[in-house]
Design a protein around this motif. Structure first.
Motif, short mmCIF file in Angstrom:
data_model
loop_
_atom_site.label_atom_id
_atom_site.label_comp_id
_atom_site.label_asym_id
_atom_site.label_seq_id
_atom_site.Cartn_x
_atom_site.Cartn_y
_atom_site.Cartn_z
N ALA A 200 0.76 -1.01 -0.09
CA ALA A 200 0.08 0.20 -0.15
C ALA A 200 1.02 1.39 0.20
N GLY A 201 2.02 0.92 0.03
CA GLY A 201 2.80 2.38 -0.11
C GLY A 201 3.57 2.70 1.06
N VAL A 202 3.68 1.79 2.58
CA VAL A 202 3.56 2.02 3.49
C VAL A 202 4.91 2.19 3.68
N GLU A 203 6.23 2.69 4.20
CA GLU A 203 7.42 2.45 4.47
C GLU A 203 8.36 1.87 5.83
N ILE A 204 7.59 2.53 6.46
CA ILE A 204 7.52 2.48 7.67
C ILE A 204 7.86 1.23 8.81
N PRO A 205 8.82 1.24 8.86
CA PRO A 205 9.07 -0.26 9.95
C PRO A 205 8.14 -0.93 10.69
N VAL A 206 8.10 -1.89 10.67
CA VAL A 206 6.48 -2.21 11.18
C VAL A 206 7.05 -3.82 12.67
N ALA A 207 6.79 -3.32 13.97
CA ALA A 207 7.28 -4.54 14.86
C ALA A 207 6.21 -4.37 16.14
N GLY A 208 6.33 -6.29 16.23
CA GLY A 208 5.17 -6.34 17.27
C GLY A 208 5.21 -8.54 16.21
N PRO A 209 4.04 -8.89 16.83
CA PRO A 209 2.87 -8.09 17.50
C PRO A 209 3.18 -7.72 18.96
N VAL A 210 2.45 -7.67 19.98
CA VAL A 210 2.79 -7.58 21.76
C VAL A 210 1.47 -8.14 22.33
N GLY A 211 1.77 -8.03 23.53
CA GLY A 211 0.67 -8.92 23.73
C GLY A 211 0.58 -7.51 25.21
N ARG A 212 -0.81 -8.05 26.18
CA ARG A 212 -1.17 -6.94 27.18
C ARG A 212 -0.19 -7.23 28.54
N ILE A 213 0.01 -6.04 29.32
CA ILE A 213 0.47 -5.66 30.24
C ILE A 213 -0.50 -5.99 31.29
N ARG A 214 0.36 -6.61 32.32
CA ARG A 214 -1.12 -6.76 33.54
C ARG A 214 -0.01 -5.98 34.94
N PRO A 215 -0.60 -5.91 35.97
CA PRO A 215 0.93 -5.65 36.69
C PRO A 215 0.98 -7.55 37.61
N VAL A 216 2.06 -7.91 37.12
CA VAL A 216 1.92 -8.60 38.11
C VAL A 216 3.92 -9.03 38.99
N SER A 217 3.95 -9.32 39.51
CA SER A 217 4.71 -9.35 40.90
C SER A 217 5.60 -9.40 39.71
N PRO A 218 7.13 -9.64 41.23
CA PRO A 218 8.31 -9.77 40.45
C PRO A 218 8.53 -11.48 40.20
N ASP A 219 7.49 -12.23 40.82
CA ASP A 219 8.25 -13.76 40.59
C ASP A 219 8.17 -14.34 39.13
N PRO A 220 8.42 -15.07 38.73
CA PRO A 220 8.56 -15.87 37.75
C PRO A 220 6.94 -15.89 37.07
N LEU A 221 7.27 -15.11 35.48
CA LEU A 221 5.86 -15.76 34.96
C LEU A 221 5.37 -16.37 34.41
#
Length: 262
Positions: A200-221
């Motif tokens: 479509a003529g868009v030359e801007i670099p694309v990154a991702g996809p990413v997920g949602r960020i939720r409040p989590v503890s420092p413990d392993p996810l």
């Protein structure tokens, strides 16, 4: 150090979540960017994270207005701390209606103001939806990198392409040259989205996809959470590189990277 602007070209694409994800996963171990809500339509962080809007953007704008030469200390008047993906992130909230956004930006982003240019840190500004007369264009003009958020599906990319065409004049030049398109979760991979946008003529670099960020503890996810968090780290690394040097890092993301953090 510098300023990162995060914006969307259609409603509800994920600009606020992306701003938080970038701050939580910023690649500098000793530096966590401050997230500032600058969406003219109003902020979401206070409601999502059960915070007060005071102190917030109104207080930061007031501190900048009272200073003879506004500097990064103005943001301190409006910051609150939240835990995001195991990292403490300072945020400056805007109210739901956003009445204070335009007056605050008139001071914080005024020519000569250094309120959003911390010499030893980074600011991630959530600019919300871009419209032709939005007061946030000054943020994009001053940003070291602009992140444009779009869902990774046909509808999201169609909105992105249409709005890019409509805002071609405003987004041309330095803003477009220092921009990255960040994909929110959808049905397309980064390679598929890149091919469609380039066709479509868009030359801007694309990154991702990413997920949602939720409040989590420092413990392993857990393995799913860690894998999803890896997508945010790759996006943050690409934005960091773009802000410092111009060219983004090469990104790859598989289908597993679109899963939400648990």
């Amino acid at each position: 150090m510098g300023l990162i602007a995060v914006a969307e070209l259609a409603a509800a694409q994920g600009a606020t979540t992306t701003a938080l994800g970038l701050a939580a996963c910023w690649p500098e171990a000793e530096v966590v960017p401050v997230v500032v809500e600058c969406d003219p339509a109003g902020g979401d962080l206070a409601a999502r994270w059960d915070l007060s809007v005071r102190p917030g953007l109104a207080e930061a704008g007031g501190a900048a207005a009272a200073a003879e030469q506004p500097g990064p200390a103005a943001l301190d008047a409006g910051t609150q701390a939240i835990a995001v993906a195991g990292r403490t992130v300072e945020v400056v909230c805007a109210s739901l209606g956003g009445a204070e956004v335009a007056p605050a930006l008139a001071v914080l982003a005024a020519p000569g103001s250094k309120a959003l240019a911390a010499p030893d840190g980074w600011v991630v500004a959530d600019a919300g939806r871009l419209d032709p007369h939005a007061p946030t264009w000054a943020l994009l003009a001053a940003a070291d990198c602009t992140v444009l958020v779009a869902r990774a599906d046909l509808e999201g990319l169609a909105h992105l392409r249409a709005r890019l065409d409509a805002l071609a004049g405003s987004l041309a030049g330095p803003i477009a040259n220092r921009a990255i398109i960040a994909l929110a979760p959808g049905t397309y991979t980064v390679d598929k989205a890149t091919d469609l946008l380039r066709a479509a003529g868009v030359e801007i670099p694309v990154a991702g996809p990413v997920g949602r960020i939720r409040p989590v503890s420092p413990d392993p996810l857990g393995w799913r959470g860690k894998r999803a968090l890896g997508a945010w780290h790759r996006l943050a690394a690409a934005v960091h590189a773009k802000a410092l040097t111009g060219p983004p890092l090469a990104l790859t993301a598989g289908a597993a990277d679109t899963k939400e953090l648990s």
